[in-house]
Design an enzyme around this catalytic site. Structure first.
Site, short mmCIF file in Angstrom:
data_model
loop_
_atom_site.label_atom_id
_atom_site.label_comp_id
_atom_site.label_asym_id
_atom_site.label_seq_id
_atom_site.Cartn_x
_atom_site.Cartn_y
_atom_site.Cartn_z
N CYS A 15 1.05 -1.92 -0.06
CA CYS A 15 0.08 -0.17 0.06
C CYS A 15 0.91 1.62 -0.18
O CYS A 15 1.74 1.21 -1.02
CB CYS A 15 -0.94 -0.55 1.28
SG CYS A 15 -0.14 0.28 2.63
N ARG A 16 0.63 2.28 1.21
CA ARG A 16 1.70 3.37 1.57
C ARG A 16 2.27 2.93 1.97
O ARG A 16 4.03 2.88 1.95
CB ARG A 16 0.81 5.06 1.42
CG ARG A 16 1.95 5.72 1.34
CD ARG A 16 2.32 6.62 -0.02
NE ARG A 16 3.56 7.62 0.49
CZ ARG A 16 3.84 8.39 -0.36
NH1 ARG A 16 3.90 7.55 -1.53
NH2 ARG A 16 4.98 8.90 0.08
#
Length: 296
Positions: free
Chosen positions: A252-253
């Site tokens: 994800c981030r």
């Protein structure tokens, strides 16, 4: 010997209640948990997203640990796992031993609790489950909550920690996975993040990564429980992930949302699942390729 017997009983009861389904072998519900709240061998861990939530109310007997304690920020600003030294301190604070029976919950469909689940699986902890629906479903079911904080039964965690399950991927492993033709890469961020913004200097997703947003696995309208097994498997099949033996790397981030997706895949019986720890925060700082749009 007594600890071994308790471990076997804990796993056996969970499997019995859920019919031996791989979908639920790492999950319990409120009906299972409620009569066991006074069990001295059970450690119940609250990972509610709001740091003041635990102080307002929580499930009786639960001890609290914030998500941020499980992460560290490198000098380049990338958030990664905190490391074994800090993890061992946290386990000791919570009173966890290798034989402990652990149930973790949060108030975000596993978004916070998934991180500790991932860490505990990495070191080979077996007596481990998440409370399906967490605090939200517990309250909606009318079950008792308290405001009084529980003191953890702290003790030094015995021995050294080591990787028993290889569930962490670094940037080199991600690059290798893109070439091996076997491993599937899943981006669990939002549609906007995955597609990217042409006005941004670097945006989009890692080429070849499929889009499987974490929030689509949660029934927010039904007490934050996970979606039905058939729905989850159908969404994965659409990405070519019918076989639970297929190696998967999630990102994800910062690895936060990927932790929840890790739990979901493990609950579905996928065996070889890793989180790219540096995730997009690291990848985007390099000159490695990014792709915009909704195509992998």
């Amino acid at each position: 010997m007594e600890a071994v017997i308790r471990r076997i009983l804990f796993l056996a009861v969970i499997l019995f209640i859920y019919g031996g389904s791989a979908f639920a072998s790492v999950a319990v519900d409120g009906g299972w948990l409620e009569p066991r709240l006074d069990d001295p061998d059970l450690i119940l861990i609250d990972m509610s997203s709001d740091p003041t939530q635990y102080q307002r109310f929580h499930i009786p007997g639960a001890v609290h640990i914030p998500y941020k304690y499980l992460t560290a920020t490198r000098r380049d600003g990338v958030s990664v796992r905190a490391g074994d030294r800090q993890l061992k301190q946290i386990l000791g604070y919570l009173g966890i031993t290798p034989e402990s029976q652990i149930v973790i919950y949060d108030d975000m469909g596993g978004l916070e609790a998934g991180r500790l689940f991932w860490e505990l699986e990495r070191i080979g902890h077996e007596n481990l489950a998440l409370l399906d629906g967490g605090l939200v479903k517990w309250i909606l079911d009318g079950k008792r909550v308290v405001a009084r904080e529980s003191e953890p039964r702290s003790k030094a965690y015995p021995g050294a920690l080591g990787e028993v399950r290889a569930n962490v991927a670094d940037i080199e492993q991600v690059q290798a996975a893109l070439k091996d033709g076997k491993t599937r890469l899943l981006d669990v961020r939002s549609r906007e993040e995955y597609a990217g913004d042409r006005r941004a200097k670097r945006s989009g997703h890692i080429p070849g990564a499929g889009w499987w947003p974490w929030e689509e696995s949660v029934r927010f309208d039904q007490g934050f429980v996970l979606r039905e097994e058939a729905q989850l498997r159908e969404s994965l099949a659409a990405l070519g992930l019918e076989d639970p033996e297929t190696p998967v790397i999630l990102y994800c981030r910062t690895g936060h949302r990927a932790s929840q997706s890790y739990y979901v895949l493990r609950r579905l019986g996928y065996r070889d699942v890793k989180i790219y720890d540096g995730s997009m925060a690291e990848w985007s700082r390099t000159t490695l390729p990014l792709k915009e749009g909704m195509e992998p």
